[in-house]
Design a protein around this motif. Structure first.
Motif, mmCIF file in Angstrom:
data_model
loop_
_atom_site.group_PDB
_atom_site.id
_atom_site.type_symbol
_atom_site.label_atom_id
_atom_site.label_comp_id
_atom_site.label_asym_id
_atom_site.label_seq_id
_atom_site.Cartn_x
_atom_site.Cartn_y
_atom_site.Cartn_z
ATOM 1 N N GLN A 232 0.837 -1.195 0.000
ATOM 2 C CA GLN A 232 0.000 0.000 0.000
ATOM 3 C C GLN A 232 0.873 1.245 0.000
ATOM 4 O O GLN A 232 1.712 1.434 0.891
ATOM 5 N N GLN A 233 0.676 2.102 -1.000
ATOM 6 C CA GLN A 233 1.417 3.355 -1.092
ATOM 7 C C GLN A 233 0.896 4.352 -0.068
ATOM 8 O O GLN A 233 -0.320 4.483 0.122
ATOM 9 N N SER B 170 9.534 1.418 -5.401
ATOM 10 C CA SER B 170 9.814 -0.005 -5.260
ATOM 11 C C SER B 170 9.217 -0.569 -3.983
ATOM 12 O O SER B 170 9.335 0.028 -2.904
ATOM 13 N N ALA B 171 8.613 -1.740 -4.100
ATOM 14 C CA ALA B 171 8.078 -2.411 -2.911
ATOM 15 C C ALA B 171 9.188 -2.883 -1.983
ATOM 16 O O ALA B 171 8.922 -3.267 -0.839
ATOM 17 N N PHE B 172 10.430 -2.866 -2.444
ATOM 18 C CA PHE B 172 11.576 -3.255 -1.619
ATOM 19 C C PHE B 172 12.141 -2.073 -0.833
ATOM 20 O O PHE B 172 12.789 -2.273 0.200
ATOM 21 N N ALA B 173 11.948 -0.860 -1.316
ATOM 22 C CA ALA B 173 12.617 0.316 -0.751
ATOM 23 C C ALA B 173 12.006 0.711 0.591
ATOM 24 O O ALA B 173 10.825 1.059 0.671
ATOM 25 N N GLY B 174 12.795 0.615 1.637
ATOM 26 C CA GLY B 174 12.336 1.005 2.961
ATOM 27 C C GLY B 174 11.350 0.051 3.591
ATOM 28 O O GLY B 174 10.652 0.423 4.545
ATOM 29 N N HIS C 193 4.379 1.198 -15.245
ATOM 30 C CA HIS C 193 5.593 1.946 -15.575
ATOM 31 C C HIS C 193 6.248 2.594 -14.368
ATOM 32 O O HIS C 193 7.323 3.188 -14.502
ATOM 33 N N ASN C 194 5.618 2.498 -13.222
ATOM 34 C CA ASN C 194 6.146 3.179 -12.045
ATOM 35 C C ASN C 194 6.511 2.163 -10.963
ATOM 36 O O ASN C 194 7.618 1.623 -10.968
ATOM 37 N N CYS C 195 5.611 1.873 -10.071
ATOM 38 C CA CYS C 195 5.944 0.978 -8.956
ATOM 39 C C CYS C 195 6.156 -0.466 -9.400
ATOM 40 O O CYS C 195 7.001 -1.167 -8.844
ATOM 41 N N ASP C 196 5.403 -0.925 -10.411
ATOM 42 C CA ASP C 196 5.618 -2.283 -10.911
ATOM 43 C C ASP C 196 7.008 -2.411 -11.522
ATOM 44 O O ASP C 196 7.769 -3.325 -11.204
ATOM 45 N N ASP C 197 7.310 -1.500 -12.437
ATOM 46 C CA ASP C 197 8.597 -1.570 -13.133
ATOM 47 C C ASP C 197 9.768 -1.456 -12.168
ATOM 48 O O ASP C 197 10.754 -2.194 -12.274
ATOM 49 N N THR C 198 9.670 -0.539 -11.212
ATOM 50 C CA THR C 198 10.748 -0.354 -10.247
ATOM 51 C C THR C 198 10.919 -1.594 -9.378
ATOM 52 O O THR C 198 12.044 -2.026 -9.088
ATOM 53 N N THR C 199 9.815 -2.192 -8.972
ATOM 54 C CA THR C 199 9.883 -3.413 -8.161
ATOM 55 C C THR C 199 10.460 -4.567 -8.957
ATOM 56 O O THR C 199 11.279 -5.346 -8.448
ATOM 57 N N VAL C 200 10.039 -4.705 -10.222
ATOM 58 C CA VAL C 200 10.578 -5.754 -11.095
ATOM 59 C C VAL C 200 12.096 -5.643 -11.180
ATOM 60 O O VAL C 200 12.827 -6.633 -11.016
#
Length: 216
Positions: free
Chosen positions: A57-58, A95-99, A122-129
């Motif tokens: 959850q953002q 990213s779902a990994f960041a923090g 293109h945002n949170c999905d791509d960064t998490t991938v």
């Protein structure tokens, strides 16, 4: 590029919140009803296969224009909120990994393959991938259980469909196996893995396609 069969998977469902449904960032492509339906199918299929589901959850400050914590638009959409999950985390970065404890949570369970669904492509999905790829995980991206919005800025204008398609093509070229929810569920049932591509092969195919088009 092939990977061993019988992967230890987890499904991460990113930011399926009301902001993307009735708020200021309404998903346009793929059609919202389609992506929400597939997100629900992916969660149900994961549970049926014994694959853990992680819900993300953002969060933004209370006075932020989007995802203001505690507001109705910040809340998880019912497609996700109404379903069980094995882990829940909040994030403030793409990213779902960041923090967050996502990396440690996956490592503690010997997860080697991360399936990604949710918003935005293109945002949170791509960064998490890409974060997962850099961490050595195999990655699967459920392209019809995700979505994009259009952008216009000083760099140009792009439709939601253009953005979603281009990011999916780039992910498939190296970072993730891009596939439909239906195809992913078949891999779950069979204990197999989809194939991701290489930058070189993707580029060579593009050159061949251009040459064939020009010849015609």
């Amino acid at each position: 590029m092939n990977t061993p069969a019988n992967p230890r998977r987890a499904l991460v469902v990113i930011d399926v919140q009301n902001e993307y449904v009735t708020g200021g960032l309404r998903i346009e492509y793929p059609p919202l009803a389609e992506s929400l339906h597939n997100i629900g199918r992916a969660i149900d299929g994961a549970h049926a296969a014994g694959v853990p589901v992680i819900v993300v959850q953002q969060c933004a400050p209370a006075d932020a224009p989007l995802f203001a914590t505690g507001t109705p638009m910040w809340e998880l959409h019912e497609v996700v909120a109404s379903r069980p999950r094995e882990h829940y985390l909040r994030k403030t970065l793409p990213s779902a990994f960041a923090g967050t404890d996502l990396g440690a949570w996956l490592a503690a369970r010997a997860i080697d393959t991360l399936a990604v669904a949710g918003y935005m492509t293109h945002n949170c999905d791509d960064t998490t991938v890409k974060h997962a790829f850099d961490a050595g995980l195999q990655v699967e991206f459920l392209a019809d259980a995700a979505g994009s919005v259009p952008y216009a800025n000083r760099a140009g204008i792009a439709s939601a469909e253009e953005i979603h398609r281009v990011f999916a093509v780039v992910q498939q070229s190296r970072y993730a196996a891009v596939l439909s929810t239906e195809a992913w569920l078949r891999h779950l049932a069979a204990g197999t893995v989809p194939e991701r591509d290489t930058i070189h092969a993707s580029h060579q195919r593009a050159l061949a396609h251009r040459g064939a088009t020009q010849a015609a």
